[in-house]
Design an enzyme around this catalytic site. Sequence first.
Site, PDB file in Angstrom:
ATOM      1  N   HIS A   1       0.836  -1.221   0.000  1.00  0.00           N
ATOM      2  CA  HIS A   1       0.000   0.000   0.000  1.00  0.00           C
ATOM      3  C   HIS A   1       0.866   1.265   0.000  1.00  0.00           C
ATOM      4  O   HIS A   1       0.423   2.317   0.449  1.00  0.00           O
ATOM      5  CB  HIS A   1      -0.946   0.033   1.210  1.00  0.00           C
ATOM      6  CG  HIS A   1      -1.663  -1.258   1.467  1.00  0.00           C
ATOM      7  ND1 HIS A   1      -2.918  -1.541   0.963  1.00  0.00           N
ATOM      8  CD2 HIS A   1      -1.279  -2.371   2.155  1.00  0.00           C
ATOM      9  CE1 HIS A   1      -3.285  -2.758   1.345  1.00  0.00           C
ATOM     10  NE2 HIS A   1      -2.295  -3.284   2.063  1.00  0.00           N
TER      11      HIS A   1
ATOM     12  N   SER B   1      14.885  21.761 -15.973  1.00  0.00           N
ATOM     13  CA  SER B   1      13.714  22.601 -16.173  1.00  0.00           C
ATOM     14  C   SER B   1      14.175  23.948 -16.720  1.00  0.00           C
ATOM     15  O   SER B   1      15.216  24.454 -16.323  1.00  0.00           O
ATOM     16  CB  SER B   1      12.975  22.802 -14.848  1.00  0.00           C
ATOM     17  OG  SER B   1      12.196  23.978 -14.888  1.00  0.00           O
TER      18      SER B   1
ATOM     19  N   LYS C   1      16.164  21.958 -10.755  1.00  0.00           N
ATOM     20  CA  LYS C   1      15.473  20.705 -11.054  1.00  0.00           C
ATOM     21  C   LYS C   1      16.280  19.722 -11.894  1.00  0.00           C
ATOM     22  O   LYS C   1      17.014  20.086 -12.798  1.00  0.00           O
ATOM     23  CB  LYS C   1      14.172  21.014 -11.819  1.00  0.00           C
ATOM     24  CG  LYS C   1      13.163  21.779 -10.995  1.00  0.00           C
ATOM     25  CD  LYS C   1      12.207  20.870 -10.281  1.00  0.00           C
ATOM     26  CE  LYS C   1      11.194  20.315 -11.250  1.00  0.00           C
ATOM     27  NZ  LYS C   1      10.193  19.509 -10.574  1.00  0.00           N
TER      28      LYS C   1
ATOM     29  N   GLU D   1       9.368   8.796 -16.734  1.00  0.00           N
ATOM     30  CA  GLU D   1       7.969   9.194 -16.925  1.00  0.00           C
ATOM     31  C   GLU D   1       7.467   8.762 -18.305  1.00  0.00           C
ATOM     32  O   GLU D   1       6.326   8.308 -18.454  1.00  0.00           O
ATOM     33  CB  GLU D   1       7.825  10.710 -16.765  1.00  0.00           C
ATOM     34  CG  GLU D   1       8.112  11.171 -15.346  1.00  0.00           C
ATOM     35  CD  GLU D   1       8.270  12.693 -15.280  1.00  0.00           C
ATOM     36  OE1 GLU D   1       7.249  13.373 -15.133  1.00  0.00           O
ATOM     37  OE2 GLU D   1       9.408  13.180 -15.408  1.00  0.00           O
TER      38      GLU D   1
END
Length: 462
Positions: free
Chosen positions: A161, A282, A288, A295
């Site tokens: 979980h 970024s 970043k 992704e």
Amino acid sequence: MTDQSSNQMWGGRFAAGPDAIMEAINASIGFDQRMAAQDIAGSRAHAAMLAATGVISDSDAQAIREGLLTVLSEIQSGTFQFSTALEDIHMNVEARLKEIIGEPAGRLHTGRSRNDQVATDFKLWVRDQLDAAENGLLALIRALLAQAEAGAEWVMPGFTHLQAAQPVTWGHHMMAYVEMFGRDLSRVRDARTRMNESPLGAAALAGTSFPIDRQMTAEALGFDRPAANSLDAVSDRDFALEFLSTASICAVHLSRFAEELVIWSSAQFRFVTLSDRFSTGSSIMPQKKNPDAAELIRAKVGRIYGANTALMMVMKGLPLAYSKDMQEDKEQVFDAADNWMLALAAMEGMVKDMTANRESLAAAAGSGFSTATDLADWLVRVLGLPFRDAHHVTGSLVALAEGKGCDLPDLTLVDMQSVHADITENVFSVLTVDNSVNSRQSYGGTAPDQVRAQIERWKAMV
Ligand code: ARG
């Protein structure tokens, strides 16, 4: 006489050529030119067989086979002029062959049809992709094995979980993915074995009256045998569906791993550091470093499974044998194959380059009362409590620690005994994370010895 503008391949009965919209919806040359090499290999095998069985002359077969090599080199060098009026790769190649060698080109299509031709070409194309997927999976599995070997005993939290559950080892977690990609590998190999029957010579749907030798063309093209039913041979797209479903399951595995890498590489987790080579920056936030490759791999399952669904729907309810609906098979498979191979390669690159942060993993492994099960097991083993009672006592100890804002090993013996009087000092020996993972010696468990045994088993196979 037929109208000059009617199709030179099948226009005999037509007085006029097709409407521009008809031509646009009908043509597949925009995408099926990707099967040019397979189409030419199939035609060369067919021509050799026609000569061997005496259906055409040796000299015609030789002219055809050499001419086809010229066509192939034109396509490969980019000088070939593809024509939409000629619909597809099969007719584009044959028309050009006619320009190069003249009359013998017209004998190539004896004893076959575009229906068995396209099934053959597409099978050869999909078979090559299964081989590429096999190589991609093997490379990824080897990269995972190297990670597992380096950190076979490094501790980290295991989750259920996405809540800390029990400590596991880094090697164990890597090996979980080896199992998944190993099953993908076996599906790829199964699919290849099952699909490797030649449709060539099934002709339009019923076979042919020419004395062809289907065994010969099957062998020449690396098939195990000719497909045994001509109706099935031209209408079967199971091989494409199996390719897509195998790719879809693998893409699910890739997406689950990609998701973990996204989470693990965040500043909040810091379990892994992805390499600069597989990260992006970024344009507005200078600090970043984004896990874009992970992704995108996570997203690929969308289009790959989309292709699977699309082809299932195309094939559903089609009567035997060939219907033009089946031309809609290729773009889905091409796109899924391209993206599957890319995702496999990107994942392999990320895994090879990434660094597991041993300290962060260890720090996280001990938090969240992760050795509570070890405590309950101790109460069963040493004090003889039934597991359900031990579970309850441990729950009370967790609540006590939570109230004091500490972890289980930080409780005093007096704290422990306030919950169950028989607890002794010995309990503290099972509350360490290292003890927890080392004790899980059951087959397939997370103990480093077990993990190393699995690594060795896999290394002998890949
Ligand atoms: N371009 C067609 C396809 O991809 C080739 C087979 C055409 N056969 C036919 N009978 N029209 O399916």
